[in-house]
Design an enzyme around this catalytic site. Sequence first.
Site, PDB file in Angstrom:
ATOM      1  N   LYS A 115     -67.645  35.241  -5.823  1.00 11.79           N
ATOM      2  CA  LYS A 115     -68.825  34.379  -5.876  1.00 11.79           C
ATOM      3  C   LYS A 115     -68.425  32.948  -5.550  1.00 11.79           C
ATOM      4  CE  LYS A 115     -70.347  37.338  -9.506  1.00 11.79           C
ATOM      5  NZ  LYS A 115     -70.247  37.669 -10.887  1.00 11.79           N
ATOM      6  N   ARG A 116     -67.221  32.599  -5.996  1.00  8.64           N
ATOM      7  CA  ARG A 116     -66.802  31.210  -5.834  1.00  8.64           C
ATOM      8  C   ARG A 116     -66.609  30.839  -4.363  1.00  8.64           C
ATOM      9  NH1 ARG A 116     -62.031  31.441  -9.907  1.00  8.64           N
ATOM     10  NH2 ARG A 116     -62.519  33.612  -9.648  1.00  8.64           N
TER      11      ARG A 116
END
Length: 320
Positions: A255-256
Amino acid sequence: MPPGGTQESRADSRAYRGRLAPSPTGGMHLGVARTSLIAWLCARAASGRLVLRIEDIDTPRVVPGSAEQIMDELRFLGLDWDEGPDLGGPFAPYVQSQRGEHYATAIETLRTRGLVYPCTCSRKEIALIGSAPHGELGPRYPGTCRNGPSHPGRPEALRFRMSETPACFVDRVHGPQPARVGDDFVLRRADGVYAYQLAVVVDDIAMKISEVVRGDDLLTSTPRQLELYRGLSAPPPAFAHVPLALGADGRRLSKRFGSRSVSELRAAGASAERIVSYLAHSLDLVLEGQLCSARDLAAEFDVTRLPRSPVPLDDAAIPS
Ligand code: GLU
């Protein structure tokens, strides 16, 4: 034997219990979606039951609303479950932040068996100790507090006393794994938060999980978890660690690093079939461009035939 089917297959379908264990730290990106698809296929191919468990004990990383978002994304992809936070069932609650009493009881059991000790070392001290190499699981802990807290009066974490005779296991995807002597790991942090290793084992025992299907970034956690099974006198489940997804840049999908969630892909117009087919093709289950639903894949699915190496996923390749 009862007519109409072998006793063995009936027993099998009663016995298989798998789980989806998302951490609610944001929506599901394609890597988590693919691991969830595989766990779902394992359970459905075995005519088993699937438990959904929300793993939210790592509170600073929890994003409010993301458990609901993940449940919505799973449903959209056609990945249903049989027991979980919204369905209840014999092992509810299925939300780790509500299961503290189970983790406390397990620590008490381990303590009475001499397998727990208080540790007062700070993270910084552990990181600084000697030239000990930092393994995949973080800095190695040399057992400073094994025979008593090194800094009496400081807040105490609780550590598990690892044995000298580690268990080995055969992973259903990666095959035989070497026995690794691990260092003593934390069960409960000094601030009272229970550790992932403890929570996941206590829950998998309580929920009678027969096979754990998860990303192979957790392969190195399994020897620790096997020690906990032994310490709690519970038979371990089977393990299938599935290949991680890499982003288009070759780094682990996360996600990062900006990969889109299933909700975002859906909002951009991608259908569930397109997403599932793309994931299935990355696993060599269907030909490129061949459309399928999750259910279409279940009958033929065999986790032992999955590719073992990390597979790149590019959400831009999914047509909207
Ligand atoms: N909650 C973990 C994750 O989302 C999975 C832990 C496990 O399957 O043991 O990565």
